[in-house]
Design a protein around this motif. Structure first.
Motif, PDB file in Angstrom:
ATOM      1  N   GLY A   1       0.764  -1.239   0.000  1.00 32.43           N
ATOM      2  CA  GLY A   1       0.000   0.000   0.000  1.00 32.43           C
ATOM      3  C   GLY A   1       0.790   1.281   0.000  1.00 32.43           C
ATOM      4  O   GLY A   1       0.239   2.343   0.294  1.00 32.43           O
ATOM      5  N   TYR A   2       2.070   1.240  -0.352  1.00 29.36           N
ATOM      6  CA  TYR A   2       2.892   2.451  -0.373  1.00 29.36           C
ATOM      7  C   TYR A   2       3.208   2.859  -1.811  1.00 29.36           C
ATOM      8  O   TYR A   2       3.303   2.018  -2.702  1.00 29.36           O
ATOM      9  N   ASN A   3       3.341   4.154  -2.004  1.00 28.62           N
ATOM     10  CA  ASN A   3       3.815   4.677  -3.283  1.00 28.62           C
ATOM     11  C   ASN A   3       5.334   4.811  -3.170  1.00 28.62           C
ATOM     12  O   ASN A   3       5.824   5.492  -2.265  1.00 28.62           O
ATOM     13  N   VAL A   4       6.066   4.183  -4.053  1.00 31.19           N
ATOM     14  CA  VAL A   4       7.521   4.138  -3.936  1.00 31.19           C
ATOM     15  C   VAL A   4       8.185   4.800  -5.128  1.00 31.19           C
ATOM     16  O   VAL A   4       7.904   4.473  -6.281  1.00 31.19           O
ATOM     17  N   GLU A   5       9.088   5.733  -4.831  1.00 31.09           N
ATOM     18  CA  GLU A   5       9.893   6.387  -5.857  1.00 31.09           C
ATOM     19  C   GLU A   5      11.328   5.907  -5.734  1.00 31.09           C
ATOM     20  O   GLU A   5      11.868   5.802  -4.623  1.00 31.09           O
ATOM     21  N   LEU A   6      11.954   5.594  -6.863  1.00 33.99           N
ATOM     22  CA  LEU A   6      13.353   5.190  -6.870  1.00 33.99           C
ATOM     23  C   LEU A   6      14.217   6.340  -7.378  1.00 33.99           C
ATOM     24  O   LEU A   6      13.882   6.984  -8.364  1.00 33.99           O
ATOM     25  N   LYS A   7      15.337   6.574  -6.690  1.00 35.95           N
ATOM     26  CA  LYS A   7      16.272   7.612  -7.099  1.00 35.95           C
ATOM     27  C   LYS A   7      17.600   6.966  -7.474  1.00 35.95           C
ATOM     28  O   LYS A   7      18.288   6.400  -6.626  1.00 35.95           O
ATOM     29  N   ALA A   8      17.955   7.026  -8.755  1.00 38.29           N
ATOM     30  CA  ALA A   8      19.235   6.497  -9.216  1.00 38.29           C
ATOM     31  C   ALA A   8      20.308   7.560  -9.004  1.00 38.29           C
ATOM     32  O   ALA A   8      20.208   8.670  -9.535  1.00 38.29           O
TER      33      ALA A   8
END
Length: 306
Positions: A74-81
């Motif tokens: 249930g989480y919105n996840v952003e990835l940062k390269a």
């Protein structure tokens, strides 16, 4: 009231009852649909999580798997390269909530030393890693010392990865400690390194690259590490998970999942190899792995979420 009037009255009552039933049914369907829509919305509304990673094939695999698990909860996840140094800084200063790619105690030793008191080290998520110089199994080279006598065979160069990587720093130390001042360390990326390796293997040419385990290239080709008698690359390493200070209080479930996350080189290798398929999407690959390994994933979830 005659029979005709009675019949009309019955029809009117029946029609009204049917209309009322239809209205109730429609209302129930609409309520159900709205409830479903709310459930879908709520499933992604537990909060936003940011994970930092470096674009090594190993960390692309692990970070996307963690993203898939968190989003399933249930989480919105952003990835940062980011670069390796920036990845550590992002977690230390709260620009990212966590990372699952801290190679310790050797590779990222310098970065960790600078921010150790600003992060929570959640411990090991993968054991059995290794760093070093890698050659095709057919190579005449067996140890790093052999590079001196085969310098021309390898075009007087070692093919490396990113300039800021810990592996690059260690390889620069190797050149110094083994007196390989005539050998150039060319830097680029993990992708350029494996491309150079692939081209050399096709022609059965000698090549030396900087490598690490786990990596999909060991499943693709028959490779070997050069012996490192001086021990510059150190022994076997571990990959650690780091979280920003305060995450445990802000998002205890996210913290628990990061804390519980652990898998094997074989698990990671499976995901990495699948990511090499044509048009592979690392996130879709990760989701497929998560769906087919629920027995492992269940161990990462807090008891209340299982």
């Amino acid at each position: 009231m005659n029979k005709q009037d009675a019949s009309r009255t019955t029809l009117n009552v029946t029609a009204k009852m049917n209309a009322a039933s239809k209205a109730l049914l429609l209302g129930a369907v609409m309520s159900s649909s709205l409830a479903g829509a709310s459930a879908v919305y709520a499933a992604g509304d537990k909060g936003d999580v940011t994970l930092a990673y470096v674009e090594w094939s190993s960390e692309v695999a692990s970070t996307n798997v963690v993203k898939a698990v968190l989003e399933s909860q249930g989480y919105n996840v952003e990835l940062k390269a980011l670069s390796a140094a920036a990845m550590f800084q992002a977690v230390a200063f709260g620009d990212a909530d966590g990372m699952v790619g801290a190679w310790l105690p050797t590779t990222h030793e310098d970065y960790m030393a600078k921010i150790a008191d600003k992060v929570d080290d959640l411990g090991v998520n993968l054991e059995g890693t290794k760093l070093g110089l890698v050659v095709p199994s057919y190579s005449k080279l067996e140890t790093i010392d052999d590079i001196k006598t085969h310098a021309e065979d390898i075009d007087e160069r070692i093919v490396g990865i990113e300039p800021g990587a810990g592996l690059t720093r260690l390889t620069e130390q190797v050149l110094e400690d083994y007196d390989l001042e005539d050998i150039d360390l060319t830097t680029g990326s993990g992708a350029t390194m494996t491309a150079a390796l692939s081209n050399a293997i096709k022609g059965e040419r000698e090549i030396v690259v900087t490598g690490w385990t786990p990596h999909w290239m060991f499943a693709r080709w028959d490779l070997k590490y050069l012996d490192d008698p001086k021990g510059v690359y150190g022994g076997a390493e571990e990959i650690h998970t780091l979280a920003r200070k305060g995450l445990e209080e802000d998002m205890p479930e996210v913290y628990a999942i990061l804390d519980n996350f652990a898998w094997t080189p074989a698990d990671m290798g499976e995901v990495m190899l699948n990511n090499q398929e044509d048009d592979a999407d690392p996130y879709e690959t990760a989701k497929a792995w998560v769906e087919s390994h629920q027995d492992i994933v269940k161990e990462w979830l807090p008891a209340a979420a299982e």
